[in-house]
Structure formats: structure tokens, C-alpha cells
Design a protein around this motif. Structure first.
Motif, mmCIF file in Angstrom:
data_model
loop_
_atom_site.group_PDB
_atom_site.id
_atom_site.type_symbol
_atom_site.label_atom_id
_atom_site.label_comp_id
_atom_site.label_asym_id
_atom_site.label_seq_id
_atom_site.Cartn_x
_atom_site.Cartn_y
_atom_site.Cartn_z
ATOM 1 N N ASP A 1 34.194 50.625 -28.882
ATOM 2 C CA ASP A 1 32.696 50.253 -29.780
ATOM 3 C C ASP A 1 32.949 50.401 -31.024
ATOM 4 N N SER B 1 35.163 46.958 -20.331
ATOM 5 C CA SER B 1 34.999 48.161 -21.056
ATOM 6 C C SER B 1 34.415 49.238 -20.067
ATOM 7 N N HIS C 1 31.827 42.313 -28.473
ATOM 8 C CA HIS C 1 33.141 42.736 -28.080
ATOM 9 C C HIS C 1 34.211 41.584 -28.332
ATOM 10 N N HIS D 1 25.701 43.616 -27.582
ATOM 11 C CA HIS D 1 26.666 44.311 -27.445
ATOM 12 C C HIS D 1 28.039 43.838 -26.762
#
Ligand code: KG4
Ligand code: ZN
Length: 414
Positions: free
Chosen positions: A381, A168, A131, A127
Motif C-alpha cells: 500500500d 494483496s 494497485h 484502492h
């Protein structure tokens, strides 16, 4: 190559579809369906893992169907026509870490099932890495239902070496990419992620979750220099950075081996930098708490949840503006140091905090190269970024995941 990406690592259930004809060619966005359970979470002041997982179970199939319909509007939007839609998909990618276990499981099990039943290759995606890949989307597919004007995309594809700043709610990392799938983690937060710090300061100021956008709003009325919150000085360098510097020094030594004997060329090399790239946000966050307590004439024992009602609107705005400036400066200072050391061709940012106008302003002011930013919808996201990284994996022959055994990795690092 058309890839469908599934993202369920936190509280967004998301599916995106992208298309590219080759690694050097434009990456086109076909759909970007996102459903957030944020409204359900907001009353608790943060993400409740059980609520997030339950929401993913309810939302995942409708969100995937929505993404397919959005990408191929002319093929009809009924489930009975689902096979026609799936015929356009060349592969599936899915976030398998890092994230909340229950949430990750829903995405991974769905992707595994679809990979088997629709006979598609499966790609497991980190993940945090994904990004940054949101920045590779430079076009909107004309055939899709997405409107080109609703997305502000970078004009050009990022170039390597590429410096990536991931900021994030769960991650704050600075990474140097030499090429696709070849990177070094230069540094990261040693405590709170930057978005988490924004969320915690927002809570002190009585603002709801997620705090970043609320602080951004409130800060517009405040003085960013009203408070001098400290910036943490983090000693030490990571083993990966030490190794990178060693290799870099070795390469330089090999550039003109015939000119000088090894010992004399080494002695003329400038010493490698000794600073690291780690940072910390717990110091500035505690400084906000102390400043707020002192402003209302209370001791450090005064409960943080009672502060907001005693602070004036002007005091809250000044705290928001000053904290925002310092938090952003913390990551921008490190980005500038890394820029000086590694001279990347591109600098890109990703993650929810990448939509912060203050971050964008500071980077644009200080970097000597053009920096282009992706749309705010692609910073938080989403499934499109998962699809982009999956698409590069497919195009560049990276290993596929086994749909019968792919597991989750909640603590996956870079
Ligand atoms: O990337 P993301 O959607 O989820 C994670 O992977 O964590 O990021 C969400 C985080 C939240 O902490 C939110 O407060 C922060 O991004 N955020 C911002 C802004 N917009 C979102 N922080 C600062 N300024 C913003 N404008
Ligand atoms: Zn994220």
C-alpha cells in the motif's frame, strides 16, 4: 498535471505525488511517503482496526508534509512555506474504499478538508484498482529527492487490453482492462485473499505478521514439492464474465456478416470457454493445518497455535515452500487461462503479494510475453498509486468528487 494521493485504507498512512503531461506520456514519481503502524500491530498477529485508525490520525499531516517536501526540495521544507508547495499541486486523490472504516475516514476527511482549504479538485479512488496503476510509473522526477536507483521501474507503460492480477492481504482479483476506466472483473477469491492465506499459514508456522515475506524467506530452505497441497477447483462463472463472453461472441459474428448467413456462421464458431476465473485459498490453508498435525502425530483436534513448537525447522521450511508454490500456482493458472482467452497486450500485477519472487518467477516462466514488474515499494500500500489513478482521472476528464460530501465505501468492489 501534478496530483497528490492519500492512502489510509489499512495500516499504512501514505502520501505520494506524481506528474504527467498527458495520458500517453510517462508518469513520473515525485514522492512516496509511507508510515506503517505494522510494528504496533505485529504483537496482535494482524491489523487491529482501532490501532490503525488512531495511528492514521497521528501520522497523516506529517506524512503529507513529508511527501510535499520530498517532491519539491528546493521550495523549502517548513510548514510556513506550505502555500508555495501547495501551489504546485493540481489536484488531490484519496482512497475512499475498500478498506477499514475508521482508517478510510481519516484519509477521506483529510483530503476533503485540503481540497476545500487549498481549492483543489478532488478524486475518489478505488484502492484495488489503484494497485494496478502503480505499474504506470515509469520514471522518477529528477527535481525530487527520490533517488532513481532506489526504484526498479518498468521500462514501458502497460498497453491495453491489459490483464491485471491484484494480489494483496485483502484482495485477490483478476481483471481485464479494455482501456482506462473500462474493465471487467473476470474472477476473484471466494474466501481468503491470497495474502491473508500467507499470513494464516505463517501463523501456523509460528512466524510473525505479515507472513508473506517470512514464508518467502523460510521457503528458500524448503522443498516446494515436499507436500502436494490441493488446488481448489472453483465452478461457476460471474455474470460479468458471462456477459463479456456473450459480447465477444457477438462481435466475432459481426466481423464478416456478408460472408455467411447468421445461423451458419454461428454454428461454425468454436464454443465459448466454460471455465471461470474464481479461486479459493481456504482449502490449501486447511491442508497445511492437517499436514502439520499429522507430521507430529496428533489428531485434527490439536490446537494450531501449539504446532509451531513441535515442528522441526526442516518441516516448517518444506511446508512454507510447498504452500508458496501452490498458492502462487493457483493465481498463475487462472492468469494463464485468461491470457489464452483474451490475448492481452500487457499483463501486470499489483498488491503486497506482487512482490513475491515466486509469483514473478512463475509468471515469467509461463507467459509468452515480457512482463515487467514495478518496485516492491510500490506493490504494498502506498500513496503514489492513488496519485497515479487520480492523475489519469484528471487527465481524462473523469468525474470529480464533492469535497463537501464524499463518503467512504468500506466494501467497494470492482
Ligand atoms: O497490498 P498490501 O500491502 O495490503 C493490502 O491491501 O492488503 O498487502 C499485504 C499483504 C500481506 O498479506 C503480506 O503477507 C503479503 O501482502 N505479502 C507477501 C509478500 N510480501 C507481502 N505475500 C507473499 N510473498 C511476499 N513476498
Ligand atoms: Zn492494498
Amino acid at each position: 498535471m501534478v496530483i497528490l494521493g492519500i492512502e489510509t485504507s489499512c495500516d499504512e498512512t501514505a502520501c505520494g505525488i506524481v506528474e504527467s503531461v498527458g495520458p500517453g506520456q510517462p508518469m513520473r514519481l515525485l514522492s512516496n511517503a509511507v508510515l506503517s503502524s505494522m510494528d504496533l500491530q505485529a504483537v496482535y498477529g494482524g491489523v487491529v482496526p482501532e490501532i490503525a485508525a488512531r495511528s492514521h490520525i497521528e501520522a497523516i499531516i506529517p506524512v503529507i508534509q513529508q511527501a510535499l517536501n520530498e517532491a519539491f526540495p528546493t521550495l523549502g521544507g517548513r510548514t510556513s512555506k506550505s502555500d508555495k508547495l501547495w501551489n504546485n499541486i493540481d489536484g488531490i486523490s484519496v482512497t475512499y474504499g475498500a478498506g477499514l472504516s475508521g482508517s478510510l475516514l481519516v484519509g477521506v476527511m483529510t483530503a476533503r478538508t485540503l481540497a476545500i482549504t487549498k481549492s483543489k479538485p478532488l478524486y475518489a479512488i478505488n484502492h484495488v484498482e489503484a494497485h494496478i496503476y502503480a505499474n504506470f510509473i515509469t520514471e522518477i522526477a529528477a527535481s525530487s529527492q527520490l533517488s532513481a536507483i532506489s526504484y526498479q521501474l518498468p521500462a514501458a507503460t502497460p498497453q491495453f487490453p491489459m490483464l491485471g492480477l491484484i494480489v494483496s492481504g485483502g484482495h485477490s482479483q483478476l481483471v481485464l482492462w479494455r482501456n482506462h476506466f473500462d474493465y471487467t472483473l473476470l474472477g476473484q477469491t471466494q474466501d481468503d485473499a491470497i495474502g491473508e492465506a500467507f499470513d494464516k499459514v505463517a501463523k501456523i508456522l509460528g512466524l510473525p505478521y505479515p507472513g508473506g515475506p517470512r514464508i518467502e524467506e523460510l521457503a528458500k530452505q524448503g522443498d516446494p514439492f515436499a507436500f502436494k497441497f490441493p488446488k481448489a477447483k472453483m465452478p461457476g462463472i460471474s455474470p460479468a464474465l458471462a456477459e463479456l463472453r456473450r459480447v465477444k461472441r457477438g462481435e466475432r459474428r459481426e466481423e464478416k456478416p456478408e460472408l455467411q448467413p447468421l445461423h451458419s456462421s454461428l454454428s461454425t464458431l468454436p464454443s465459448p470457454p466454460t471455465h471461470g476465473y474464481d479461486y479459493s485459498f481456504s482449502g490449501p490453508k486447511t491442508a497445511v493445518l492437517r499436514a502439520a498435525q499429522e507430521l507430529i502425530g496428533e489428531t485434527h483436534e490439536f490446537a494450531s497455535y501449539k504446532l509451531a513448537e513441535r515442528l522441526s525447522e526442516a518441516q516448517k521450511a518444506n511446508i512454507a515452500a510447498s504452500f508458496q508454490r501452490i498458492a502462487v500456482e493457483t493465481v498463475v493458472d487462472k492468469t494463464m487461462l485468461a491470457y489464452e482467452e483474451f490475448k492481452p497486450k500487457s499483463v501486470v500485477i499489483g498488491g503486497g503479494v506482487a512482490s513475491s519472487p515466486e509469483l514473478r518467477r512463475q509468471l515469467a516462466d509461463r507467459l509468452p510475453i515480457e512482463i515487467s514488474y514495478t518496485d516492491r515499494k510500490l506493490c504494498t500500500d502506498n500513496g503514489a498509486m492513488i496519485a497515479v489513478l487520480g492523475c489519469f482521472k484528471a487527465m481524462l476528464g473523469q468525474p470529480k468528487a464533492d469535497p463537501y460530501s464524499l463518503g467512504i465505501a468500506p466494501n467497494l468492489s470492482m
